[in-house]
Motif scaffolding. Structure first.
Motif, PDB file in Angstrom:
ATOM      1  N   ALA A  92     -59.222  14.800  -7.894  1.00 23.83           N
ATOM      2  CA  ALA A  92     -58.819  13.441  -8.248  1.00 23.83           C
ATOM      3  C   ALA A  92     -59.858  12.475  -7.704  1.00 23.83           C
ATOM      4  O   ALA A  92     -60.068  12.407  -6.488  1.00 23.83           O
ATOM      5  N   VAL A  93     -60.531  11.776  -8.585  1.00 21.56           N
ATOM      6  CA  VAL A  93     -61.534  10.785  -8.206  1.00 21.56           C
ATOM      7  C   VAL A  93     -61.090   9.453  -8.797  1.00 21.56           C
ATOM      8  O   VAL A  93     -61.059   9.290 -10.021  1.00 21.56           O
ATOM      9  N   LEU A  94     -60.698   8.526  -7.935  1.00 20.12           N
ATOM     10  CA  LEU A  94     -60.192   7.228  -8.388  1.00 20.12           C
ATOM     11  C   LEU A  94     -59.028   7.411  -9.363  1.00 20.12           C
ATOM     12  O   LEU A  94     -58.902   6.684 -10.335  1.00 20.12           O
ATOM     13  N   GLY A  95     -58.217   8.421  -9.128  1.00 18.05           N
ATOM     14  CA  GLY A  95     -57.091   8.700  -9.999  1.00 18.05           C
ATOM     15  C   GLY A  95     -56.042   9.508  -9.263  1.00 18.05           C
ATOM     16  O   GLY A  95     -56.124   9.698  -8.049  1.00 18.05           O
ATOM     17  N   GLY A  96     -55.066  10.001  -9.998  1.00 12.88           N
ATOM     18  CA  GLY A  96     -53.992  10.757  -9.371  1.00 12.88           C
ATOM     19  C   GLY A  96     -53.561  11.946 -10.195  1.00 12.88           C
ATOM     20  O   GLY A  96     -53.664  11.944 -11.415  1.00 12.88           O
ATOM     21  N   ILE A  97     -53.091  12.989  -9.476  1.00  7.18           N
ATOM     22  CA  ILE A  97     -52.595  14.203 -10.120  1.00  7.18           C
ATOM     23  C   ILE A  97     -51.245  14.549  -9.509  1.00  7.18           C
ATOM     24  O   ILE A  97     -51.096  14.561  -8.287  1.00  7.18           O
ATOM     25  N   ASP A  98     -50.267  14.827 -10.361  1.00  9.12           N
ATOM     26  CA  ASP A  98     -48.939  15.246  -9.929  1.00  9.12           C
ATOM     27  C   ASP A  98     -48.720  16.668 -10.433  1.00  9.12           C
ATOM     28  O   ASP A  98     -48.779  16.912 -11.635  1.00  9.12           O
ATOM     29  N   ILE A  99     -48.476  17.605  -9.501  1.00  8.87           N
ATOM     30  CA  ILE A  99     -48.309  19.015  -9.847  1.00  8.87           C
ATOM     31  C   ILE A  99     -46.884  19.438  -9.513  1.00  8.87           C
ATOM     32  O   ILE A  99     -46.404  19.171  -8.411  1.00  8.87           O
ATOM     33  N   ILE A 100     -46.232  20.117 -10.456  1.00 12.48           N
ATOM     34  CA  ILE A 100     -44.893  20.654 -10.227  1.00 12.48           C
ATOM     35  C   ILE A 100     -44.983  22.176 -10.345  1.00 12.48           C
ATOM     36  O   ILE A 100     -45.499  22.695 -11.336  1.00 12.48           O
ATOM     37  N   VAL A 101     -44.483  22.885  -9.309  1.00 10.46           N
ATOM     38  CA  VAL A 101     -44.520  24.347  -9.296  1.00 10.46           C
ATOM     39  C   VAL A 101     -43.101  24.890  -9.134  1.00 10.46           C
ATOM     40  O   VAL A 101     -42.227  24.212  -8.590  1.00 10.46           O
ATOM     41  N   SER A 111     -57.246  21.596   1.217  1.00 11.22           N
ATOM     42  CA  SER A 111     -57.512  20.265   0.677  1.00 11.22           C
ATOM     43  C   SER A 111     -58.575  19.554   1.493  1.00 11.22           C
ATOM     44  O   SER A 111     -58.783  19.838   2.666  1.00 11.22           O
ATOM     45  N   SER A 112     -59.238  18.633   0.821  1.00 18.00           N
ATOM     46  CA  SER A 112     -60.209  17.760   1.473  1.00 18.00           C
ATOM     47  C   SER A 112     -60.244  16.464   0.685  1.00 18.00           C
ATOM     48  O   SER A 112     -59.751  16.389  -0.434  1.00 18.00           O
ATOM     49  N   GLY A 113     -60.826  15.466   1.286  1.00 27.14           N
ATOM     50  CA  GLY A 113     -60.908  14.206   0.574  1.00 27.14           C
ATOM     51  C   GLY A 113     -61.527  13.109   1.402  1.00 27.14           C
ATOM     52  O   GLY A 113     -61.838  13.281   2.578  1.00 27.14           O
ATOM     53  N   PHE A 114     -61.695  11.997   0.742  1.00 27.22           N
ATOM     54  CA  PHE A 114     -62.231  10.798   1.371  1.00 27.22           C
ATOM     55  C   PHE A 114     -61.480   9.616   0.785  1.00 27.22           C
ATOM     56  O   PHE A 114     -61.457   9.431  -0.432  1.00 27.22           O
ATOM     57  N   GLY A 120     -47.927  17.512   0.051  1.00 22.19           N
ATOM     58  CA  GLY A 120     -47.123  18.665  -0.342  1.00 22.19           C
ATOM     59  C   GLY A 120     -47.929  19.941  -0.370  1.00 22.19           C
ATOM     60  O   GLY A 120     -49.111  19.978  -0.049  1.00 22.19           O
ATOM     61  N   GLY A 121     -47.265  21.030  -0.744  1.00 23.31           N
ATOM     62  CA  GLY A 121     -47.926  22.317  -0.882  1.00 23.31           C
ATOM     63  C   GLY A 121     -48.023  23.117   0.402  1.00 23.31           C
ATOM     64  O   GLY A 121     -48.675  24.140   0.442  1.00 23.31           O
ATOM     65  N   GLN A 139     -59.008  18.445  -3.987  1.00 22.19           N
ATOM     66  CA  GLN A 139     -59.935  17.460  -3.446  1.00 22.19           C
ATOM     67  C   GLN A 139     -59.587  16.093  -4.017  1.00 22.19           C
ATOM     68  O   GLN A 139     -59.452  15.945  -5.234  1.00 22.19           O
ATOM     69  N   ALA A 140     -59.444  15.115  -3.115  1.00 25.74           N
ATOM     70  CA  ALA A 140     -59.089  13.761  -3.534  1.00 25.74           C
ATOM     71  C   ALA A 140     -60.092  12.766  -2.945  1.00 25.74           C
ATOM     72  O   ALA A 140     -60.264  12.713  -1.732  1.00 25.74           O
ATOM     73  N   PHE A 141     -60.745  12.020  -3.800  1.00 25.46           N
ATOM     74  CA  PHE A 141     -61.689  10.995  -3.389  1.00 25.46           C
ATOM     75  C   PHE A 141     -61.223   9.660  -3.964  1.00 25.46           C
ATOM     76  O   PHE A 141     -61.245   9.472  -5.172  1.00 25.46           O
ATOM     77  N   PHE A 142     -60.768   8.780  -3.108  1.00 21.88           N
ATOM     78  CA  PHE A 142     -60.200   7.500  -3.532  1.00 21.88           C
ATOM     79  C   PHE A 142     -59.054   7.717  -4.513  1.00 21.88           C
ATOM     80  O   PHE A 142     -58.847   6.927  -5.421  1.00 21.88           O
TER      81      PHE A 142
END
Length: 156
Positions: A92-101, A111-114, A120-121, A139-142
């Motif tokens: 996710a770069v300047l956005g969002g992701i929703d995961i359902i399992v 996970s990593s990010g800035f 979760g998870g 990975q989540a960046f902004f």
């Protein structure tokens, strides 16, 4: 007078930045194509400057990837089944992701990010060792990534 000049420069810089982000999103759409259908064992979903939704009904899910760049993505894996294990890469770069399992999958999340995060998870709910395993590399960046368990399905 100085404040007006500074404001004009700031607005000009914002316009240029927005144009660069729109161009980058178009490049991402072309370089990272989406593929697969709901029954596919391997899939890739990309949301760049827009939203996307993918609902998997795979009978033996093996791998997947999801990329959100200046957009949002909903990834529903609750209708899929795993053989023994599968791998999912999400960015996710300047956005969002929703995961359902599903509730009967064990999750192994790295996970990593800035300036972003992954929520979760971490829990396996006391599932047996032989439960199917989904490895998630997030990975989540902004931006943000949310991993949720489908509470409507019964664990059995």
């Amino acid at each position: 007078m100085i404040a007006v000049k500074l404001l004009k420069r700031l607005l000009g810089a914002l316009v240029v930045l927005n144009l660069l982000l729109v161009f980058a999103a178009q490049v991402v759409k072309r370089m990272v194509p989406s593929y697969g259908d709901p029954e596919s064992e391997v899939f890739s979903v990309v949301a760049a400057l827009d939203g996307a939704e993918f609902v998997s009904q795979a009978k033996d899910l093996r791998a997947g990837s999801a990329t959100a760049f200046l957009g949002g993505l909903a990834l529903d894996l609750s209708g899929a089944t795993l053989g023994s294990e599968a791998r999912l890469e999400v960015r996710a770069v300047l956005g969002g992701i929703d995961i359902i399992v599903p509730a009967d999958w064990r999750l192994i999340t790295t996970s990593s990010g800035f300036a972003g995060g992954v929520d979760g998870g971490e829990e396996d709910g006391g599932l047996p060792v032989e439960a199917p395993v989904l490895e998630i590399d997030a990975q989540a960046f902004f931006g943000g990534i949310s991993i949720r368990v489908d509470d409507t399905a019964a664990v059995g």
